[in-house]
Design an enzyme around this catalytic site. Structure first.
Site, PDB file in Angstrom:
ATOM      1  N   ASN A  23      -5.759  -8.685   3.178  1.00 45.65           N
ATOM      2  CA  ASN A  23      -4.456  -9.319   2.921  1.00 45.65           C
ATOM      3  C   ASN A  23      -3.526  -8.932   4.073  1.00 45.65           C
ATOM      4  OD1 ASN A  23      -2.033 -10.251   1.997  1.00 45.65           O
ATOM      5  ND2 ASN A  23      -1.943  -8.931   0.169  1.00 45.65           N
ATOM      6  N   TRP A  24      -3.283  -9.887   4.957  1.00 42.49           N
ATOM      7  CA  TRP A  24      -2.468  -9.587   6.149  1.00 42.49           C
ATOM      8  C   TRP A  24      -0.978  -9.542   5.831  1.00 42.49           C
ATOM      9  CZ3 TRP A  24      -5.118 -13.254  10.328  1.00 42.49           C
ATOM     10  CH2 TRP A  24      -6.438 -12.815  10.522  1.00 42.49           C
ATOM     11  N   LYS A  25      -0.618  -9.931   4.613  1.00 41.69           N
ATOM     12  CA  LYS A  25       0.799  -9.951   4.194  1.00 41.69           C
ATOM     13  C   LYS A  25       1.636 -10.687   5.250  1.00 41.69           C
ATOM     14  CE  LYS A  25      -0.064  -5.941   1.313  1.00 41.69           C
ATOM     15  NZ  LYS A  25       0.405  -4.724   0.679  1.00 41.69           N
ATOM     16  N   HIS A 108       0.199 -10.887  -6.906  1.00 41.53           N
ATOM     17  CA  HIS A 108       0.255  -9.603  -6.188  1.00 41.53           C
ATOM     18  C   HIS A 108       1.520  -8.866  -6.612  1.00 41.53           C
ATOM     19  CE1 HIS A 108       0.594  -6.712  -2.939  1.00 41.53           C
ATOM     20  NE2 HIS A 108      -0.686  -6.924  -2.694  1.00 41.53           N
ATOM     21  N   GLU A 180      -4.919  -3.494  -8.512  1.00 38.75           N
ATOM     22  CA  GLU A 180      -4.148  -2.798  -7.477  1.00 38.75           C
ATOM     23  C   GLU A 180      -3.048  -1.976  -8.147  1.00 38.75           C
ATOM     24  OE1 GLU A 180      -4.558  -5.013  -3.367  1.00 38.75           O
ATOM     25  OE2 GLU A 180      -2.679  -5.466  -4.355  1.00 38.75           O
ATOM     26  N   SER A 229      -4.439   1.195  -0.587  1.00 40.79           N
ATOM     27  CA  SER A 229      -4.689   2.183   0.471  1.00 40.79           C
ATOM     28  C   SER A 229      -6.177   2.392   0.758  1.00 40.79           C
ATOM     29  CB  SER A 229      -4.020   3.522   0.128  1.00 40.79           C
ATOM     30  OG  SER A 229      -2.634   3.331  -0.037  1.00 40.79           O
ATOM     31  N   GLY A 250      -4.944  -4.066   2.506  1.00 40.26           N
ATOM     32  CA  GLY A 250      -3.726  -4.446   3.218  1.00 40.26           C
ATOM     33  C   GLY A 250      -3.730  -3.867   4.615  1.00 40.26           C
ATOM     34  N   GLY A 251      -3.053  -2.727   4.776  1.00 39.64           N
ATOM     35  CA  GLY A 251      -2.834  -2.110   6.094  1.00 39.64           C
ATOM     36  C   GLY A 251      -4.081  -2.028   6.960  1.00 39.64           C
TER      37      GLY A 251
HETATM   38  P1  13P Z   1      -2.726  -1.375   1.353  1.00 44.30           P
HETATM   39  O1  13P Z   1      -4.193  -1.440   1.625  1.00 44.30           O
HETATM   40  O2  13P Z   1      -1.880  -1.389   2.600  1.00 44.30           O
HETATM   41  O3  13P Z   1      -2.369  -0.266   0.422  1.00 44.30           O
HETATM   42  O4  13P Z   1      -2.340  -2.740   0.591  1.00 44.30           O
HETATM   43  C1  13P Z   1      -3.023  -3.059  -0.561  1.00 44.30           C
HETATM   44  C2  13P Z   1      -2.608  -4.413  -0.944  1.00 44.30           C
HETATM   45  O5  13P Z   1      -1.507  -4.633  -1.402  1.00 44.30           O
HETATM   46  C3  13P Z   1      -3.588  -5.493  -0.700  1.00 44.30           C
HETATM   47  O6  13P Z   1      -3.233  -6.653  -1.365  1.00 44.30           O
END
Ligand code: 13P
Length: 271
Positions: A23-25, A108, A180, A229, A250-251
């Site tokens: 998820n590149w947000k 989300h 999540e 994470s 995410g990150g």
């Molecule tokens: P992180 O991996 O940065 O904690 O993000 C998780 C997330 O929200 C994926 O949708």
């Protein structure tokens, strides 16, 4: 995690596929997204049992859909509007995303908490995704406060059954769930990571709830991803949790080396 209302271990999933979803947000320009996808496509091998999915910003979805090799990497939207068309300024619908994405992340926690999406919005989005041939990745997760007050399982049940309440019995098998926990997202502290035991208790609970509401077959066939994470250092531990079928990242998905490392880990765990 404690007080899990499910006593015994079910572990009855027979899903053979593993899903690694990035998820590149709200990161990367269209150009950066394209360069990154290009590099990933060069490094990733097509594999039937390992599905790699990335969720870029909405603006990058159309060009990336022309660029990607779907046998290697599929696309997900990060959200979409449940109405098919109409006077909804600034929105993009599932109908408009048809043929561009295969998946959509729905509900989300950032959508729920920052943009005030309700369970009704989430349920309408799940229904719209299915109506348009897009696989919904329904996200559920409790906040730190809800956890502290012992409300985790009530919250998860409400979000799960609320999100699925318009889904027909034929369509239920087309849904994916992502757990999540909000308190574990984007943490830099190892002490705040969700433990495999925490996650295992929740996946058991999710499958048990699905079995009670639908059937054992449905409960055993719906993929459940974990997100919060995930990094190369913990991906192996998370992927070996019984009943977890993949990761929502995410990150670490923004850093090519880390994302590829996690993909390699998934391959190793599978073999
Ligand atoms: P992180 O991996 O940065 O904690 O993000 C998780 C997330 O929200 C994926 O949708």
């Amino acid at each position: 995690m404690n007080n899990c209302p499910v006593g015994e271990s079910l572990c009855y999933t027979n899903i053979m596929k593993t899903y690694i979803v990035g998820n590149w947000k709200m990161n990367f320009s269209v150009g950066e997204s394209s360069v990154y996808l290009h590099k990933l496509l060069q490094k990733v091998r097509a594999a039937r049992d390992l599905k790699i999915v990335v969720a870029p910003s909405t603006i990058a979805l159309q060009p990336l859909s022309l660029q990607t090799d779907r046998k290697k990497i599929r696309l997900a939207a990060q959200t979409a509007n449940p109405h098919d068309f109409g006077a909804y300024t600034g929105e993009v619908s599932f109908t408009q995303l048809r043929g561009i994405v295969d998946y959509c992340i729905i509900g989300h926690s950032e959508r729920r908490h920052i943009f005030h999406e309700t369970d009704k919005d989430v349920r309408n989005a799940v229904a719209a995704a299915l109506r348009n041939g897009i696989t919904p990745i329904l996200c559920i997760g409790e906040t730190e406060t809800e956890r502290t007050f012992g409300e985790t399982y009530d919250v998860l049940r409400d979000q799960l059954l609320g999100g699925l309440s318009q889904v027909s019995t034929e369509d239920i098998a087309k849904v994916m769930i992502a757990y999540e926990p909000v308190w574990a997202i984007s943490t830099t502290s190892d002490a705040r990571l969700a433990s495999p035991d925490d996650i295992s208790a929740v996946t058991q609970f999710i499958r048990h709830t699905l079995e009670d509401t639908y059937s054992k077959k449905v409960a055993s066939e719906i993929p459940i991803l974990y997100g919060g994470s995930v990094r190369p250092s913990n991906a192996g531990a998370y992927l070996t949790i019984p009943d977890i079928n993949g990761l929502l990242i995410g990150g670490a998905s923004l850093i090519g080396e880390q994302f590829l490392d996690i993909i390699e880990t998934a391959r190793r765990v599978q073999s």
